[in-house]
Structure formats: structure tokens, C-alpha cells
Design a protein around this motif. Structure first.
Motif, PDB file in Angstrom:
ATOM      1  N   LEU A 111       8.557  10.523  15.565  1.00 27.93           N
ATOM      2  CA  LEU A 111       9.733   9.655  15.688  1.00 27.93           C
ATOM      3  C   LEU A 111       9.893   8.747  14.476  1.00 27.93           C
ATOM      4  O   LEU A 111      11.013   8.379  14.120  1.00 27.93           O
ATOM      5  N   THR A 112       8.784   8.377  13.856  1.00 24.28           N
ATOM      6  CA  THR A 112       8.883   7.595  12.614  1.00 24.28           C
ATOM      7  C   THR A 112       9.546   8.421  11.516  1.00 24.28           C
ATOM      8  O   THR A 112      10.376   7.916  10.754  1.00 24.28           O
ATOM      9  N   GLN A 113       9.178   9.704  11.439  1.00 29.56           N
ATOM     10  CA  GLN A 113       9.801  10.611  10.465  1.00 29.56           C
ATOM     11  C   GLN A 113      11.300  10.694  10.716  1.00 29.56           C
ATOM     12  O   GLN A 113      12.104  10.584   9.781  1.00 29.56           O
ATOM     13  N   TRP A 114      11.678  10.886  11.975  1.00 27.10           N
ATOM     14  CA  TRP A 114      13.102  11.001  12.299  1.00 27.10           C
ATOM     15  C   TRP A 114      13.841   9.689  12.073  1.00 27.10           C
ATOM     16  O   TRP A 114      15.003   9.693  11.654  1.00 27.10           O
ATOM     17  N   LEU A 115      13.182   8.567  12.338  1.00 25.96           N
ATOM     18  CA  LEU A 115      13.821   7.264  12.157  1.00 25.96           C
ATOM     19  C   LEU A 115      14.284   7.075  10.722  1.00 25.96           C
ATOM     20  O   LEU A 115      15.451   6.734  10.472  1.00 25.96           O
ATOM     21  N   HIS A 116      13.386   7.292   9.768  1.00 30.04           N
ATOM     22  CA  HIS A 116      13.743   7.044   8.365  1.00 30.04           C
ATOM     23  C   HIS A 116      14.669   8.125   7.817  1.00 30.04           C
ATOM     24  O   HIS A 116      15.539   7.820   6.983  1.00 30.04           O
ATOM     25  N   SER A 172       3.843  -5.891   7.449  1.00 32.17           N
ATOM     26  CA  SER A 172       3.850  -5.921   5.986  1.00 32.17           C
ATOM     27  C   SER A 172       4.291  -4.598   5.383  1.00 32.17           C
ATOM     28  O   SER A 172       4.753  -4.547   4.246  1.00 32.17           O
ATOM     29  N   TYR A 173       4.149  -3.506   6.149  1.00 34.09           N
ATOM     30  CA  TYR A 173       4.615  -2.198   5.672  1.00 34.09           C
ATOM     31  C   TYR A 173       6.134  -2.137   5.781  1.00 34.09           C
ATOM     32  O   TYR A 173       6.691  -2.231   6.871  1.00 34.09           O
ATOM     33  N   GLN A 174       6.797  -1.946   4.669  1.00 30.37           N
ATOM     34  CA  GLN A 174       8.255  -1.871   4.699  1.00 30.37           C
ATOM     35  C   GLN A 174       8.739  -0.607   5.398  1.00 30.37           C
ATOM     36  O   GLN A 174       9.801  -0.607   6.034  1.00 30.37           O
ATOM     37  N   TYR A 175       7.988   0.481   5.287  1.00 31.70           N
ATOM     38  CA  TYR A 175       8.357   1.723   5.968  1.00 31.70           C
ATOM     39  C   TYR A 175       7.846   1.748   7.410  1.00 31.70           C
ATOM     40  O   TYR A 175       8.588   1.998   8.346  1.00 31.70           O
ATOM     41  N   ASP A 176       6.563   1.547   7.587  1.00 32.22           N
ATOM     42  CA  ASP A 176       5.941   1.723   8.898  1.00 32.22           C
ATOM     43  C   ASP A 176       6.201   0.561   9.846  1.00 32.22           C
ATOM     44  O   ASP A 176       6.194   0.751  11.069  1.00 32.22           O
ATOM     45  N   GLY A 177       6.398  -0.645   9.320  1.00 30.13           N
ATOM     46  CA  GLY A 177       6.538  -1.818  10.167  1.00 30.13           C
ATOM     47  C   GLY A 177       7.637  -1.700  11.212  1.00 30.13           C
ATOM     48  O   GLY A 177       7.396  -1.926  12.411  1.00 30.13           O
ATOM     49  N   PRO A 178       8.876  -1.349  10.839  1.00 30.77           N
ATOM     50  CA  PRO A 178       9.925  -1.226  11.849  1.00 30.77           C
ATOM     51  C   PRO A 178       9.620  -0.165  12.902  1.00 30.77           C
ATOM     52  O   PRO A 178       9.917  -0.360  14.088  1.00 30.77           O
ATOM     53  N   ALA A 179       9.021   0.947  12.497  1.00 29.08           N
ATOM     54  CA  ALA A 179       8.682   1.995  13.458  1.00 29.08           C
ATOM     55  C   ALA A 179       7.614   1.509  14.435  1.00 29.08           C
ATOM     56  O   ALA A 179       7.677   1.775  15.638  1.00 29.08           O
ATOM     57  N   MET A 180       6.604   0.799  13.930  1.00 29.38           N
ATOM     58  CA  MET A 180       5.575   0.246  14.809  1.00 29.38           C
ATOM     59  C   MET A 180       6.188  -0.760  15.779  1.00 29.38           C
ATOM     60  O   MET A 180       5.785  -0.827  16.957  1.00 29.38           O
ATOM     61  N   LEU A 238       0.820  -1.213   0.000  1.00 26.72           N
ATOM     62  CA  LEU A 238       0.000   0.000   0.000  1.00 26.72           C
ATOM     63  C   LEU A 238       0.858   1.270   0.000  1.00 26.72           C
ATOM     64  O   LEU A 238       1.473   1.606  -0.999  1.00 26.72           O
ATOM     65  N   ASP A 239       0.932   1.995   1.129  1.00 24.64           N
ATOM     66  CA  ASP A 239       1.634   3.279   1.179  1.00 24.64           C
ATOM     67  C   ASP A 239       3.110   3.173   0.832  1.00 24.64           C
ATOM     68  O   ASP A 239       3.731   4.189   0.476  1.00 24.64           O
ATOM     69  N   ASP A 240       3.672   1.980   0.960  1.00 24.31           N
ATOM     70  CA  ASP A 240       5.097   1.832   0.648  1.00 24.31           C
ATOM     71  C   ASP A 240       5.408   2.263  -0.778  1.00 24.31           C
ATOM     72  O   ASP A 240       6.491   2.791  -1.046  1.00 24.31           O
ATOM     73  N   VAL A 241       4.470   2.044  -1.698  1.00 29.20           N
ATOM     74  CA  VAL A 241       4.768   2.264  -3.114  1.00 29.20           C
ATOM     75  C   VAL A 241       5.007   3.738  -3.391  1.00 29.20           C
ATOM     76  O   VAL A 241       6.007   4.126  -4.001  1.00 29.20           O
ATOM     77  N   TRP A 242       4.067   4.612  -2.937  1.00 26.58           N
ATOM     78  CA  TRP A 242       4.277   6.036  -3.209  1.00 26.58           C
ATOM     79  C   TRP A 242       5.391   6.621  -2.356  1.00 26.58           C
ATOM     80  O   TRP A 242       6.083   7.564  -2.777  1.00 26.58           O
ATOM     81  N   ARG A 243       5.594   6.061  -1.146  1.00 22.09           N
ATOM     82  CA  ARG A 243       6.698   6.566  -0.330  1.00 22.09           C
ATOM     83  C   ARG A 243       8.042   6.239  -0.961  1.00 22.09           C
ATOM     84  O   ARG A 243       8.969   7.049  -0.938  1.00 22.09           O
ATOM     85  N   ALA A 244       8.165   5.035  -1.533  1.00 19.82           N
ATOM     86  CA  ALA A 244       9.404   4.668  -2.210  1.00 19.82           C
ATOM     87  C   ALA A 244       9.625   5.542  -3.439  1.00 19.82           C
ATOM     88  O   ALA A 244      10.767   5.877  -3.773  1.00 19.82           O
ATOM     89  N   GLN A 245       8.534   5.946  -4.107  1.00 20.57           N
ATOM     90  CA  GLN A 245       8.653   6.772  -5.305  1.00 20.57           C
ATOM     91  C   GLN A 245       9.044   8.202  -4.958  1.00 20.57           C
ATOM     92  O   GLN A 245       9.897   8.803  -5.616  1.00 20.57           O
ATOM     93  N   THR A 246       8.422   8.757  -3.923  1.00 20.47           N
ATOM     94  CA  THR A 246       8.647  10.165  -3.593  1.00 20.47           C
ATOM     95  C   THR A 246       9.740  10.379  -2.553  1.00 20.47           C
ATOM     96  O   THR A 246      10.262  11.491  -2.428  1.00 20.47           O
ATOM     97  N   ASN A 296      13.842   4.141   0.547  1.00 23.00           N
ATOM     98  CA  ASN A 296      13.499   2.760   0.868  1.00 23.00           C
ATOM     99  C   ASN A 296      14.772   1.971   1.170  1.00 23.00           C
ATOM    100  O   ASN A 296      15.607   1.766   0.290  1.00 23.00           O
ATOM    101  N   LEU A 297      14.898   1.522   2.419  1.00 22.58           N
ATOM    102  CA  LEU A 297      16.077   0.776   2.847  1.00 22.58           C
ATOM    103  C   LEU A 297      15.744  -0.646   3.261  1.00 22.58           C
ATOM    104  O   LEU A 297      16.591  -1.334   3.834  1.00 22.58           O
ATOM    105  N   PHE A 298      14.529  -1.091   3.017  1.00 23.25           N
ATOM    106  CA  PHE A 298      14.105  -2.420   3.443  1.00 23.25           C
ATOM    107  C   PHE A 298      15.047  -3.487   2.893  1.00 23.25           C
ATOM    108  O   PHE A 298      15.460  -3.420   1.725  1.00 23.25           O
ATOM    109  N   PRO A 299      15.456  -4.473   3.709  1.00 24.52           N
ATOM    110  CA  PRO A 299      14.981  -4.792   5.071  1.00 24.52           C
ATOM    111  C   PRO A 299      15.866  -4.267   6.194  1.00 24.52           C
ATOM    112  O   PRO A 299      15.734  -4.723   7.334  1.00 24.52           O
ATOM    113  N   LEU A 300      16.780  -3.330   5.903  1.00 20.22           N
ATOM    114  CA  LEU A 300      17.708  -2.855   6.924  1.00 20.22           C
ATOM    115  C   LEU A 300      17.002  -2.341   8.186  1.00 20.22           C
ATOM    116  O   LEU A 300      17.374  -2.746   9.305  1.00 20.22           O
TER     117      LEU A 300
END
Length: 503
Positions: free
Chosen positions: A59-64, A125-133, A39-47, A75-79
């Protein structure tokens, strides 16, 4: 031959952390192998833009931004997931130590549902949000282990958990309910139980205030809007609870219902055994008060399956918001552990069976994600080929995807799996054929992406208006139509109805 008990010995914190880390790595392996953006991973990876600060997840913003050393959200998945796993393993080991003082390997099975919970698969399943959650989950677990008297440390951890993902507050409240149940079953004095509950409440309020002071300046009004407190409020909350428990019921299949019943019966046995040994000499009034306290704690625990989402105006009931269900599983496992008896701790290995069912669900989910990735990639290729092979479409300066709602989650390659395990369809949460941002993966960047998130201009035409205008499509096949209106192209997907495969 080495007996089971020879290795089921008390562990140090480091040893417990290592075992938990192995269990977590085994659970996330299918997600890493699938490598499917969700889902959201696709546009986040693009932009490479996160937009988390407006959601109160600073903190999620600062993490990435920090992990990417770029200020953006590349996009740094799976790091990120791999870096987070040792932190989660440490938090789980600390919780096991909190419950058992000197936990054995079999005792670690009690805390693993905090990660193995079936609904948490959608979060992961979210490559961006999953680690932060996952970091938010760790913060809430550690807030429980520091104890209610360490107010400042607990408040800071709660504020961190909320800064990663607000719904993790459900976990903290759920774990507090488990604390109350343990105290009441142990026979602790009522004043001690109430005092601990009060300090936990103060801890949560302090953490919430600290979080709001830091995040409120960036949060959008939509994230703060609450359900109107009027005469319809109780009925609406009950309706939402009904929706939540309907989704929980999806977990049960003919293959695991007896496993679930067995776990509940073991938990009841453990609760009765603990209550009988600790409350044998209490008076009737005291027993009644303790019974009411236990009932209240369990009721709050069940409500926290969805928890704070019940009172917000925007009721999101996706699997990712049901984080509190993990605490229900932990309580069941903890009581079942008591039901199996302390004299022979090796009996607790029977708890491997429900954990194995959750692990198999994780691997099935990984296969479903891979099937989804393959299908969307193929459709993007089809559309790209049609656009490039029709000269009329060279006039289009921009394209829109008008996606017909796929209420049954069209995915022929996994139709059998989704039929046999209905909860996977709920976790997958896919009612589209193609997201427009997926077209960049085949080299076509003229597609406008998510309107609300990226402020793309809305399309001038919709599916109904295009059909009513009697325009002739440039391309018309089983999956989609492509129209050209002026200098705008419209890809209109078609609903796909069952049967998806041959009967």
C-alpha cells in the motif's frame, strides 16, 4: 473573565477531529520547516523508485505511485503528510469518542500520545515513509473503534495497516491490552473480558491472513525469516527486550524525570480509584484473577513496545520500530485522567505538561535535522569542489564513498542538544559523514549509491585495502581523502572524534 470549564464542554466528532488536526499540525511544523531528507529519502528522491513491495508494504508503493500520478515514487513532500493529517485526526477523534462517549477537549489529551510519542519522531522524519506509516497507525486505531464484533471491517483495517507498515500491529495489540485493562477496572464480567479478547484475536488473525494473501507474492524471504525457535530463543528475546528498554530509558533527563514520576503516580492513583469503586464487593478469588489479568495485560503492553520485531531473525531496534510505546503512554494518560477525577474534568489539563515536553522534543528534533542537512550539504560542496579543481580526477568514470563509522554521530552544530537530550541521538540515528547519493545535490551523478537497494556494483577497494596499498591520495584534509585507482575514484571519510567543538 471566561472560565476554563466554559470551553471544556462535550464535543461532536467533527469538533474533536478539528482540535486533533490543530494539535497534529503543531507537531509536524518543525519537520516541514526543516525539509530535511532522512536516510532512504535521499536515494528514493534521486531514483524515484520505492522498492516497498519487496518489504511487504504494497500500500505504501501504491500510495506514492498514485499521489505522483506517474507510477514512480517522486518526492512530493510535504503534500503526502498534509493529506494524511486529517485522516489521523479523524482516527484519534474516533478513539477519544470510543473511550469517553462525549469527549471534552481535555479528554483529547489522552489519545494524542499515539502521535506525540517521542519515538514516532523517527517515523515522521522520513519524507517518503512517514505519511504511509501514519496511515498505518490510523488504520489500526480505527480497527479498535469499529468493535470486535465487526470482524470483516476490523480485519480489512488491520490488513491495510500492515500493508502500510507491519510494525503498526504492535499498536493494535497495545490498544487491545488497554481495552482489557479498562474492562477489568470497570468490573466487567470475566467472561465478557475474555470474549472481547478472543474476538480481538480473531480480528487480528483474519487481518493478518488477508494481508499475507495480498502481500506475500511480492515479499522477499529476508522479511519473513523468524528467529530460530530453539533453546537460545528465550535468552535472545530477553536480550532484545533489554536493548529496547535501554533505549526507552534515554527519554529520561534531569529536566523531565519528575514529570515522568508524577505521571506514573497519577496513573497508579487512577487505577486504584477505578479498581476500588468497581471491585468493592468482589470475592478474594475473583479479585486475584482480575489482578492476574491486569498484570498480564500490562506485561503484554510493555512487551509490545517492540513487539513483533522481537521474533524476527533481523532484529531492527531503531526508534521507528518502538511504535508500541505510544500505547504505554496512552494507558498512563488514561489512568491519570481517572486519577484526576471525573467531578472536575478541567484538572485533566495538567496532562498538557507531559504533552508539552513531547512537543518541545519534536521542535528540538527539527532543529537537529536542519543542522544535519546544513552539514551534509556543506561537505558535499567541499567534495564537489575538490573533484572539479583537481584535473587528475577527470579520469574517474565513477566514484564511491567509503564512509568511516561515526559511532558518536558527529554533528558539532547540535552537540549541546544531543548531550542534554540523549534520545535525540537515538532518533537521529546518523553514524555517517555523507551518503553517496547526496552528491547529486551538487551536480555530480557519478557516485554509486546504496548497493543493496539499487544493485550498484560493490567497490573493488575498501578502506583497509586502500590504506594498506600505500596509495597517495589526490586530496587529504581533515574530513576525507580522495583516491584515484584506475578509472575509479574513492572518497574515504575520516572518523571524527570528540571534542567536536572548543571545550
Amino acid at each position: 473573565m471566561q472560565s476554563v470549564s466554559s470551553w471544556n464542554r462535550p464535543l461532536t466528532l467533527r469538533q474533536a477531529q478539528l482540535i486533533c488536526l490543530c494539535a497534529l499540525a503543531l507537531h509536524v511544523l518543525p519537520l516541514i520547516l526543516a525539509d530535511a531528507m532522512y536516510l532512504d529519502d535521499v536515494w528514493r528522491a534521486q531514483t524515484a523508485i520505492g522498492h516497498w513491495s519487496g518489504e511487504g508494504r504494497l500500500l505504501t508503493q501504491w500510495l506514492h505511485a498514485g499521489l505522483g500520478f506517474s507510477g514512480g515514487a517522486i518526492n512530493l513532500f510535504p503534500l503526502p503528510l498534509l493529506l494524511v493529517l486529517p485522516v489521523v485526526a479523524y482516527a484519534l477523534a474516533r478513539l477519544a469518542q470510543h473511550y469517553f462517549i462525549e469527549p471534552r477537549p481535555s479528554d483529547l489529551l489522552v489519545v494524542l500520545p499515539l502521535w506525540y510519542s517521542p519515538f514516532f519522531l523517527q517515523n515522521l522524519s522520513y519524507q517518503y515513509d512517514g505519511p504511509a506509516m501514519a496511515l498505518g497507525v490510523s488504520a489500526m486505531i480505527l480497527a479498535i473503534t469499529v468493535g470486535p464484533r465487526r470482524l470483516l471491517a476490523g480485519a480489512a483495517l488491520i490488513a491495510c495497516g500492515l500493508g502500510f507498515y507491519q510494525v503498526t500491529l504492535n499498536l493494535f495489540v497495545g490498544l487491545c491490552c488497554i481495552e482489557a485493562v479498562r474492562g477489568l477496572l470497570r468490573g466487567d464480567e470475566l467472561t465478557k473480558v475474555l470474549g472481547a479478547a478472543g474476538r480481538r484475536l480473531l480480528q487480528a488473525l483474519s487481518g493478518g491472513v488477508l494481508y499475507l494473501l495480498l502481500a506475500l507474492p511480492w515479499m522477499s524471504g529476508q522479511r519473513l525469516a523468524l528467529l530460530a525457535f530453539d533453546s537460545a530463543w528465550p535468552g535472545e528475546v530477553l536480550r532484545r527486550l533489554g536493548v529496547v528498554f535501554e533505549h526507552v530509558a534515554l527519554l529520561f533527563t534531569p529536566g523531565n524525570v519528575m514529570l515522568g514520576i508524577g505521571l506514573v503516580l497519577l496513573a497508579l492513583l487512577g487505577g486504584l480509584r477505578a479498581a476500588r469503586s468497581s471491585l468493592r464487593e468482589r470475592g478474594a478469588v475473583v479479585l486475584l484473577i482480575r489482578g492476574l489479568g491486569l498484570g498480564l495485560a500490562v506485561l503484554v503492553l510493555l512487551v509490545m513496545t517492540s513487539g513483533i520485531m522481537l521474533v524476527f531473525a533481523d532484529f531492527s531496534h531503531g526508534a521507528r520500530t518502538l511504535m508500541g510505546f505510544a500505547c504505554v503512554l496512552v494507558l498512563l494518560f488514561l489512568l491519570a485522567r481517572l486519577g484526576l477525577g471525573e467531578a472536575s474534568p478541567d484538572r485533566a489539563l495538567i496532562l498538557c505538561l507531559p504533552l508539552l515536553s513531547m512537543l518541545s522534543l519534536a521542535y528540538a528534533n527539527g532543529r537537529v535535522l536542519e543542522a544535519q542537512k546544513t552539514q551534509t550539504a556543506a561537505i558535499a560542496q567541499y567534495i564537489g569542489q575538490d573533484i572539479l579543481s583537481h584535473r587528475e580526477l577527470d579520469k574517474a568514470q565513477r566514484f564511491y564513498v567509503l564512509d568511516a563509522h561515526q559511532s558518536e554521530g558527529w554533528l558539532p552544530a547540535a552537540s549541546g542538544t544531543l548531550d542534554h537530550v540523549p534520545v535525540l541521538a537515538f532518533i537521529r540515528n546518523s553514524n555517517f559523514v555523507l551518503l553517496p547519493e547526496m552528491m547529486t545535490q551538487v551536480g555530480l551523478g557519478q557516485f554509486y549509491i546504496n548497493v543493496h537497494t539499487n544493485r550498484s556494483p560493490p567497490p573493488a577497494w575498501q578502506i583497509d585495502t586502500l590504506a594498506g596499498a600505500a596509495l597517495a591520495p589526490i586530496v587529504d584534509n581533515r574530513l576525507y581523502r580522495i583516491y584515484l585507482v584506475g578509472d575509479e575514484g574513492y572518497v574515504v571519510t575520516k572518523p571524527q572524534r570528540r571534542p567536536w567543538t572548543l571545550p
